[in-house]
Design a protein around this motif. Structure first.
Motif, mmCIF file in Angstrom:
data_model
loop_
_atom_site.group_PDB
_atom_site.id
_atom_site.type_symbol
_atom_site.label_atom_id
_atom_site.label_comp_id
_atom_site.label_asym_id
_atom_site.label_seq_id
_atom_site.Cartn_x
_atom_site.Cartn_y
_atom_site.Cartn_z
ATOM 1 N N SER A 286 -2.763 24.637 -40.229
ATOM 2 C CA SER A 286 -2.737 23.459 -39.344
ATOM 3 C C SER A 286 -1.854 23.709 -38.120
ATOM 4 O O SER A 286 -2.180 23.246 -37.019
ATOM 5 C CB SER A 286 -2.262 22.224 -40.116
ATOM 6 N N VAL A 287 -0.765 24.440 -38.302
ATOM 7 C CA VAL A 287 0.088 24.786 -37.148
ATOM 8 C C VAL A 287 -0.703 25.635 -36.154
ATOM 9 O O VAL A 287 -0.645 25.420 -34.935
ATOM 10 C CB VAL A 287 1.350 25.543 -37.614
ATOM 11 N N TYR A 288 -1.464 26.583 -36.671
ATOM 12 C CA TYR A 288 -2.289 27.443 -35.807
ATOM 13 C C TYR A 288 -3.324 26.602 -35.063
ATOM 14 O O TYR A 288 -3.529 26.773 -33.849
ATOM 15 C CB TYR A 288 -2.976 28.499 -36.658
ATOM 16 N N ASN A 313 -0.796 18.020 -40.808
ATOM 17 C CA ASN A 313 -0.831 17.357 -39.506
ATOM 18 C C ASN A 313 -1.912 18.024 -38.665
ATOM 19 O O ASN A 313 -1.732 19.128 -38.153
ATOM 20 C CB ASN A 313 0.531 17.473 -38.822
ATOM 21 N N LEU A 314 -3.049 17.336 -38.527
ATOM 22 C CA LEU A 314 -4.173 17.857 -37.754
ATOM 23 C C LEU A 314 -4.437 16.998 -36.519
ATOM 24 O O LEU A 314 -5.561 16.940 -36.008
ATOM 25 C CB LEU A 314 -5.426 17.909 -38.636
ATOM 26 N N ASP A 315 -3.386 16.353 -36.036
ATOM 27 C CA ASP A 315 -3.533 15.483 -34.870
ATOM 28 C C ASP A 315 -3.987 16.275 -33.643
ATOM 29 O O ASP A 315 -3.499 17.382 -33.381
ATOM 30 C CB ASP A 315 -2.204 14.790 -34.545
ATOM 31 N N ILE A 329 -9.906 17.437 -46.695
ATOM 32 C CA ILE A 329 -8.792 16.993 -45.838
ATOM 33 C C ILE A 329 -8.091 15.873 -46.598
ATOM 34 O O ILE A 329 -8.479 14.703 -46.540
ATOM 35 C CB ILE A 329 -9.319 16.538 -44.464
ATOM 36 N N TYR A 330 -7.053 16.280 -47.314
ATOM 37 C CA TYR A 330 -6.438 15.414 -48.330
ATOM 38 C C TYR A 330 -5.091 14.868 -47.853
ATOM 39 O O TYR A 330 -4.171 15.621 -47.520
ATOM 40 C CB TYR A 330 -6.276 16.225 -49.621
ATOM 41 N N VAL A 334 -5.309 12.884 -38.822
ATOM 42 C CA VAL A 334 -6.275 13.417 -37.850
ATOM 43 C C VAL A 334 -6.299 12.556 -36.581
ATOM 44 O O VAL A 334 -7.331 12.438 -35.918
ATOM 45 C CB VAL A 334 -7.688 13.505 -38.474
ATOM 46 N N LYS A 335 -5.181 12.011 -36.220
ATOM 47 C CA LYS A 335 -5.117 11.138 -35.043
ATOM 48 C C LYS A 335 -5.560 11.895 -33.782
ATOM 49 O O LYS A 335 -5.050 12.960 -33.473
ATOM 50 C CB LYS A 335 -3.701 10.622 -34.841
ATOM 51 N N GLY A 336 -6.526 11.299 -33.081
ATOM 52 C CA GLY A 336 -6.974 11.883 -31.825
ATOM 53 C C GLY A 336 -7.846 13.113 -31.961
ATOM 54 O O GLY A 336 -8.323 13.651 -30.956
#
Length: 435
Positions: A286-288, A313-315, A329-330, A334-336
């Motif tokens: 997710s950081v990548y 955190n996949l915002d 995706i648990y 996913v904001k935005g």
């Protein structure tokens, strides 16, 4: 011309006659004057020839003098250049020598570099052979190999090869402690070079976790001996391997059957270890994604199928070009984010994830989520404690979000088809199932 001697001879031979004498004298006079004139002419001619000779001599002298002056001038001009020419010759000689030495040095340096590369390649091949023979576990028991592994993993030319070489070992690891230690030494973070290897590892550990959960879920739970289990009924499919359960309490609950107790505890330990590794991989990926595939930089052609994002955190991630087949995706954010990949490439689960906070969603996928993953549904009614989750959003705000996301104005997004809460109509209008 009559000479004086001829006149005298004539006078001596003939009788004296005045007129004749006068005539002869006049002739003598004329002859004398003629001789004199002839002499003068000869003198003038001689002087003329002499003058011409003098003139020729003067011209020759002048020419010689001019040539001498030119030579003198050239000599004067060239004289200062002689030492410069000599200096230039010296400089040219030195430069030529320097270039020769420089080229020789470069040749030696190239040979040294090539030799070093060849030696490095031989050492790498030897290391790779040792790695293949014994795996990462063997490497981690030998300090010399650990040093080489750490060095190679930091070198750009070997980083991708190290990732590919070690991915099978990482995928097979059972200890989360060993995994974290090795991860920090070899991977550290996800990048373009090791991304494919990391996804391979993430898929493997999700598969192992699901296999362990399925096996543990088959074991009956003694509720009377494990009363605290009732607090985690939402996780009952996991059986006695719920991470939040106390290990000693589980061991005591199966104390009457030591063999089963050992199996349950081993399964619980392994399930916990796998969940830790899944979470670590989820965070790293997710950081990548937030860095390399956000809505500012644009999406990337990546395959994220069959991996789990656990509390990630996949915002603001742009998933539009990615494959998310069977991706879990648990309890993530996913904001935005742009979840606009075609539905055939995005058969994802959003358990406990507020998908309605996304920036955009594929319309077919949206219809499925509206029908099955609404606030209050079994899919959303979950949190990390295993207790029923509070509503993430009010019904009015939820309806506004659906209206915003539903750009196609499909029937599934109509007010009559929107579900909310734990109590929903047993049957929805037939139009709600239309795409």
């Amino acid at each position: 011309m009559i000479s004086v001697q001829d006149v005298l001879n004539t006078l001596n031979q003939r009788p004296s006659n005045v007129e004749e004498s006068e005539r002869l004298l006049n002739m003598l006079k004329v002859g004398a004057e003629a001789e004199k004139a002839s002499a003068e002419i000869d003198k003038l001619e001689h002087e003329a020839r002499r003058a011409e000779q003098e003139a020729n001599k003067a011209a020759v002298d002048a020419s010689l003098a001019k040539r001498q002056m030119r030579l003198q001038l050239i000599s004067t001009l060239v004289a200062p250049l002689v030492p410069i020419a000599a200096l230039l010759t010296v400089v040219a000689t030195l430069y030529s020598s320097h270039q020769t030495l420089l080229e020789a040095r470069r040749t030696e340096e190239r040979k040294a570099v090539e030799a070093a590369k060849e030696k490095e390649q031989q050492e790498w091949e030897s290391f790779a052979s040792a790695f293949n023979d014994g795996g990462l576990e063997r490497v981690l028991t030998r300090p010399s190999l650990i040093l080489k592994l750490t060095r190679y993993s930091k070198m750009p030319e070997y980083r991708k090869q190290v990732a590919l070489l070690s991915r099978s070992s990482f995928a097979a690891m059972k200890s989360s402690d060993t995994f974290k230690e090795a991860w920090s030494s070899i991977f550290g973070e996800v990048d373009d070079d090791n991304f494919d290897a990391v996804v391979f590892i993430a898929k493997s550990h999700r598969r192992t976790y699901e296999e362990l959960v399925a096996e543990c879920g088959k074991i009956d739970v003694p509720y009377d001996k494990l009363p605290e289990y009732k607090a985690y009924m939402l996780f009952r499919s996991v059986g006695p391997c719920v991470n939040a359960l106390n290990r000693n309490a589980v061991l005591q609950a199966y104390a009457s059957d030591p063999e089963l107790a050992k199996k349950v505890v081993d399964l619980k330990d392994r399930t916990l270890s796998e969940s830790i590794m899944v979470h670590l991989l989820s965070e790293a990926i997710s950081v990548y994604l937030r860095s390399k595939a956000n809505i500012g930089s644009g999406s990337k052609e990546l395959d994220l199928s069959s991996i789990t994002f656990n509390n990630a955190n996949l915002d603001n991630v742009d998933f539009s070009k990615m494959r998310l087949s069977q991706t879990d995706i648990y309890i993530s954010s996913v904001k935005g984010s742009l979840l606009t990949a075609p539905s055939e490439r995005m058969t994802s689960y959003f358990r406990g994830t507020a998908w309605w906070e996304a920036g955009a969603i594929d319309q077919r996928t949206l219809g499925t989520l509206v029908a099955n993953s609404y606030p209050g549904s079994a899919v959303q009614n979950i949190n990390r404690s295993g207790q029923p989750a509070d509503m993430f959003i009010s019904e009015a705000d939820y309806r506004k979000e659906i209206e915003r996301l539903c750009t196609s104005k499909a029937p599934a997004c109509s007010p009559a088809c929107i579900k909310y809460g734990t109590e929903v109509p047993a049957k929805m209008p037939d139009t709600c199932s239309a795409q």
